[in-house]
Design a protein around this motif. Structure first.
Motif, PDB file in Angstrom:
ATOM      1  N   SER A  17      46.890  72.165  43.065  1.00 49.37           N
ATOM      2  CA  SER A  17      47.680  72.160  42.152  1.00 49.37           C
ATOM      3  C   SER A  17      49.313  73.213  42.438  1.00 49.37           C
ATOM      4  N   LEU A  19      53.547  73.432  41.239  1.00 46.55           N
ATOM      5  CA  LEU A  19      54.776  73.425  39.949  1.00 46.55           C
ATOM      6  C   LEU A  19      55.322  72.992  40.775  1.00 46.55           C
ATOM      7  N   ALA A  38      57.869  65.834  42.401  1.00 47.60           N
ATOM      8  CA  ALA A  38      56.713  65.994  41.635  1.00 47.60           C
ATOM      9  C   ALA A  38      56.177  64.406  41.570  1.00 47.60           C
ATOM     10  N   THR A  44      54.110  69.089  39.060  1.00 42.62           N
ATOM     11  CA  THR A  44      53.767  69.270  37.627  1.00 42.62           C
ATOM     12  C   THR A  44      55.126  69.839  37.879  1.00 42.62           C
ATOM     13  N   HIS A  65      57.885  64.903  31.485  1.00 47.15           N
ATOM     14  CA  HIS A  65      57.064  65.552  30.991  1.00 47.15           C
ATOM     15  C   HIS A  65      58.125  67.228  31.833  1.00 47.15           C
ATOM     16  N   TRP A  75      48.348  78.352  39.210  1.00 48.34           N
ATOM     17  CA  TRP A  75      48.749  77.470  40.325  1.00 48.34           C
ATOM     18  C   TRP A  75      48.591  77.723  41.736  1.00 48.34           C
TER      19      TRP A  75
END
Length: 312
Positions: A17, A19, A38, A44, A65, A75
């Protein structure tokens, strides 16, 4: 740990995960770079506080987004993009993080799990090399985002290097669009609030002559960076614009190419002053800012004094 662009893929793949975090008032270079990373490696995109007007226009066009003010919790890794100092990240407290940036500050490098930081003209150029070195083909939107980032941070190629032009040529070919389309993304007229702020800064500016150098200083409460750039366009060699934000003072500075070529380094000057007054600062040699505590007029005077001492 300093790593090469080629090593990025194998390192980031260890985390599930991820970011990709942009600085406050995120601009096209930050957004385009984070979006491409990303898209190429999974993850993300997030940003602190808000997006700049051109950053928002780019995100709409490429379909990015973006999480605004995401929590640092949850994260496996945060990759800080186009950000050199903690003040640009607001309240976020970084724990496990990486860094990809083209600024000159070392503030975030020391505690990073890994970092890629070199003085390219834009972070987008570094990200484009990451993609190439890891064999990742960009989508049209990813290429457009990176191209827009280069155009934005080089001042439409006025401050470009050979690497900038090479990356731009490769991105145009990879994305299948022309330069005019990328340029159109940045054709966002300033809103009336920004125009008012810039005009106020010009009308309130105090001009100090030191030999053949002109140093301008002014105070407003928003759009300090845009106002400082406008004062340079009007003829100042160095410009400082201060604004009070709660109990903090933010000062943005810009210099002309002539002043930069004479050896003036705003990144070092504003970083030193910011840290001396309980804050932090940095940026580029000809464009920097700091956030600190104190009296705006006193801080502006300190900035002017430092510059006057250093200009030949």
């Amino acid at each position: 740990m300093l790593i090469s662009e080629a090593e990025f893929g194998s390192i980031v793949s260890r985390y599930k995960s991820v970011l990709y975090l942009c600085h406050r008032n995120a601009d096209p270079d930050a957004i385009g770079s984070a979006f491409a990373l990303a898209g190429a490696f999974g993850g993300t995109v997030g940003a602190i506080d808000d997006l700049s007007r051109t950053g928002e226009a780019l995100s709409d066009i490429i379909g990015a987004h973006i999480l605004i003010d995401p929590s640092e919790e949850g994260w496996d890794l945060i990759v800080v993009v186009d950000t050199s100092v903690q003040l640009q990240l607001g309240r976020i407290q970084l724990a496990r993080y990486g860094l990809i940036d083209h600024h000159q500050d070392e503030g975030l490098t020391h505690k990073a799990e890994f970092y890629i930081q070199r003085p390219a003209k834009s972070t987008a150029e570094i990200v484009w090399k990451i993609l190439k070195e890891n064999g990742r083909q960009p989508s049209r939107e990813m290429a457009l985002g990176l191209m827009t980032g280069i155009i934005s941070d080089t001042g439409r190629f006025k401050r470009a290097s050979a690497e900038s032009f090479l990356a731009a040529s490769e991105l145009l070919e990879a994305g299948g669009f022309d330069y005019e389309e990328a340029l159109q993304v940045l054709s966002v007229a300033p809103d009336i609030s920004q125009r008012i702020a810039v005009l106020k800064a010009a009308s309130r500016a105090k001009i100090e002559r030191r030999g053949e150098w002109l140093i301008a200083a002014s105070r407003i409460n928003s759009f300090e960076g845009s106002a400082a750039a406008a004062l340079i366009d009007l003829g100042a060699d160095v410009a400082f614009v201060a604004g009070r934000h709660g109990d903090r003072v933010r000062i943005s500075a810009r210099s002309s190419r002539k002043a930069a070529n004479a050896g003036l380094n705003l990144n070092q000057i504003l970083g030193d002053i910011g840290r001396a007054h309980g804050g932090d600062g940095g940026g580029h040699s000809s464009a920097a800012s700091f956030d600190a505590r104190g009296d705006p007029e006193a801080l502006l005077q300190e900035c002017r004094n430092r510059v006057a001492e250093l200009l030949p």
